[in-house]
Design an enzyme around this catalytic site. Sequence first.
Site, mmCIF file in Angstrom:
data_model
loop_
_atom_site.group_PDB
_atom_site.id
_atom_site.type_symbol
_atom_site.label_atom_id
_atom_site.label_comp_id
_atom_site.label_asym_id
_atom_site.label_seq_id
_atom_site.Cartn_x
_atom_site.Cartn_y
_atom_site.Cartn_z
ATOM 1 N N HIS A 157 34.036 31.465 40.260
ATOM 2 C CA HIS A 157 33.651 32.214 41.467
ATOM 3 C C HIS A 157 32.140 32.390 41.588
ATOM 4 O O HIS A 157 31.642 32.718 42.661
ATOM 5 C CB HIS A 157 34.323 33.587 41.457
ATOM 6 C CG HIS A 157 35.798 33.519 41.704
ATOM 7 N ND1 HIS A 157 36.369 33.782 42.925
ATOM 8 C CD2 HIS A 157 36.824 33.165 40.899
ATOM 9 C CE1 HIS A 157 37.678 33.618 42.858
ATOM 10 N NE2 HIS A 157 37.991 33.244 41.631
ATOM 11 N N ASP A 365 24.265 33.748 44.600
ATOM 12 C CA ASP A 365 25.633 34.223 44.817
ATOM 13 C C ASP A 365 26.551 33.012 44.897
ATOM 14 O O ASP A 365 26.209 32.034 45.572
ATOM 15 C CB ASP A 365 25.696 35.008 46.142
ATOM 16 C CG ASP A 365 26.634 36.194 46.073
ATOM 17 O OD1 ASP A 365 27.596 36.138 45.289
ATOM 18 O OD2 ASP A 365 26.398 37.175 46.807
HETATM 19 P P1 ADQ Z 1 31.307 39.624 44.333
HETATM 20 O O1 ADQ Z 1 30.049 39.410 43.583
HETATM 21 O O2 ADQ Z 1 31.990 40.906 44.097
HETATM 22 O O3 ADQ Z 1 32.342 38.430 44.106
HETATM 23 P P2 ADQ Z 1 31.384 39.234 47.347
HETATM 24 O O4 ADQ Z 1 31.871 37.868 47.602
HETATM 25 O O5 ADQ Z 1 30.293 39.656 48.268
HETATM 26 O O6 ADQ Z 1 30.813 39.477 45.886
HETATM 27 O O7 ADQ Z 1 32.601 40.200 47.518
HETATM 28 C C1 ADQ Z 1 32.448 41.590 47.478
HETATM 29 C C2 ADQ Z 1 33.670 42.240 48.095
HETATM 30 O O8 ADQ Z 1 33.595 43.632 47.798
HETATM 31 C C3 ADQ Z 1 33.718 42.083 49.603
HETATM 32 O O9 ADQ Z 1 35.029 41.828 50.001
HETATM 33 C C4 ADQ Z 1 33.231 43.441 50.092
HETATM 34 O O10 ADQ Z 1 33.788 43.858 51.308
HETATM 35 C C5 ADQ Z 1 33.692 44.357 48.982
HETATM 36 N N1 ADQ Z 1 32.822 45.550 48.953
HETATM 37 C C6 ADQ Z 1 31.517 45.588 48.664
HETATM 38 N N2 ADQ Z 1 31.056 46.851 48.804
HETATM 39 C C7 ADQ Z 1 32.087 47.602 49.191
HETATM 40 C C8 ADQ Z 1 32.256 48.999 49.515
HETATM 41 N N3 ADQ Z 1 31.256 49.885 49.455
HETATM 42 N N4 ADQ Z 1 33.474 49.411 49.877
HETATM 43 C C9 ADQ Z 1 34.505 48.541 49.929
HETATM 44 N N5 ADQ Z 1 34.407 47.241 49.659
HETATM 45 C C10 ADQ Z 1 33.212 46.774 49.291
HETATM 46 C C11 ADQ Z 1 32.387 37.204 43.335
HETATM 47 C C12 ADQ Z 1 31.178 36.294 43.482
HETATM 48 C C13 ADQ Z 1 30.952 35.942 44.948
HETATM 49 C C14 ADQ Z 1 32.220 35.325 45.542
HETATM 50 C C15 ADQ Z 1 33.437 36.185 45.237
HETATM 51 C C16 ADQ Z 1 34.741 35.467 45.631
HETATM 52 O O11 ADQ Z 1 30.015 36.910 42.925
HETATM 53 O O12 ADQ Z 1 29.877 35.043 45.091
HETATM 54 O O13 ADQ Z 1 32.087 35.224 46.945
HETATM 55 O O14 ADQ Z 1 33.522 36.481 43.841
HETATM 56 O O15 ADQ Z 1 34.826 34.211 45.055
#
Ligand code: ADQ
Length: 469
Positions: A157, A365
């Site tokens: 990921h 990311d």
């Molecule tokens: P993450 O690094 O966690 O995931 P991301 O893909 O942005 O990053 O996903 C974060 C998730 O958390 C989103 O669905 C977002 O809505 C949720 N989130 C963030 N802040 C929040 C809040 N305050 N309240 C509720 N929800 C919140 C890892 C990798 C990424 C990759 C994903 C999936 O680092 O690059 O996209 O896995 O493969």
Amino acid sequence: MSRLIVVSNRVNPPSGRGDETVGGLAMALSAALREYSGLWFGWSGKIAPEFTGALNTQTVKGVTVATVDLDEADYQEYYNGYANKTLWPLFHYRVDLAAYDRSFGEGYDRVNRRFAETLRPLIQPDDLIWVHDYHLIPLARELRQAGVRNRIGFFLHIPWPAHQLVVTLPRHRVLVEALFDYDLVGFQTAEHLQAFEGYVTTEAGGQILSQGRLSAFGKTVRADAFPIGLDAEQFAALARSPRAHRSYDVMAAHSVFRKMIVGVDRLDYSKGLEERLIGVERLLQDHPEFRREILMLQIAPPSRDEVEAYQAERAKLDALTGRINGEFGHMDWTPIHYINRNYRRDELAGIYRAAAVGLVTPLRDGMNLVAKEFVAAQDPEDPGVLVLSRFAGAAMQLKDALIINPNSPEEIADALRRALSMPLAERRKRWEALNANVQREDVTAWRDRFVQSLAATGPAQLRRVANGS
Ligand code: ADQ
């Protein structure tokens, strides 16, 4: 008949309909597990006095979930240690933060072996096994050593870094060789795949064969890019839900006569939060006409707060928001609204919809699903503008965003100025192209492509339970 076994560090299936706390990935994996039958295996999130290998099995909404507890040393060495203090920073190009402690590597191998030993008796001959993320790279090796001959796929990921960075990791060859015990290895983008190929050819003396296969260490593996998507249709529907309307109204009332810029990220140094705030500060410095005209809402729930680098990041952000608000704020206006809490997905959808700009500026990311959520949540008649880092995997697909270098405050400030002044016709044109991509390349398409590619690496065909074939 093949079943699907999903293995990930944490296991979090939705508790039922209307569960708005669980993300799209968990939903999509649960749907796959219902469709193909099978089970989801991983750590329970609990710490026991000692590791016993006892399985906790339950069925949640048609998904069988099997978890094990870890012991304190496992938690410290494998999870807080090798996963979060070694691999996470290194794979996000933060060699300066990567800690190399022998006990971390030992804990990592031990937990992967423990996972393999606990999972082994649950595996049936035709099962497809899909392993997720950097916590579990050696799992296939351990399963192979335990005699498992099933097809096993791995999806990373997070980014796969340039090989010059990989070689800074002690025993990097052992880690990379472990990937060759899988049948299929998936990355988020073609760039990550190329970086992996770069390591294989330059460091491991391997070769790129036809049809996406690579050979090295006397083994071959198929490797490909599988960009992860969003539960896009559901997310767009969430943005029209009553809860979303409520958070939309609250935000609209709060930012009346102002334009809202929104950022939503786990509080993590890879997300470029400091650089982002400095970019907003630069906008306020260089373009006084935007003072009092904008409101930056940054939602950043703390994560991994036992790790020192995360505590330091939080302290820096507290100080920075205080400084910017102190410098530019007035008695009736503070430019930065900084919040450390979680919101339900429907509330988040409403917040995104109320924003004129989505500011997504990670320094690195794998993908970044927030960028896609922002797009899916917009009002088609009056969409906001996405400003996106070129270093997010999502930038490979979301080319109609305003793409910036997150290390440059000037580029962030310029893109914000452009986004805040963009005419409706251009906003709509860009959004339509972005949304078409987000809807088409969604999480179900991603999942099905991976599972089918994995099934195609071997002779047995995966058959769906749903159509009874
Ligand atoms: P993450 O690094 O966690 O995931 P991301 O893909 O942005 O990053 O996903 C974060 C998730 O958390 C989103 O669905 C977002 O809505 C949720 N989130 C963030 N802040 C929040 C809040 N305050 N309240 C509720 N929800 C919140 C890892 C990798 C990424 C990759 C994903 C999936 O680092 O690059 O996209 O896995 O493969």
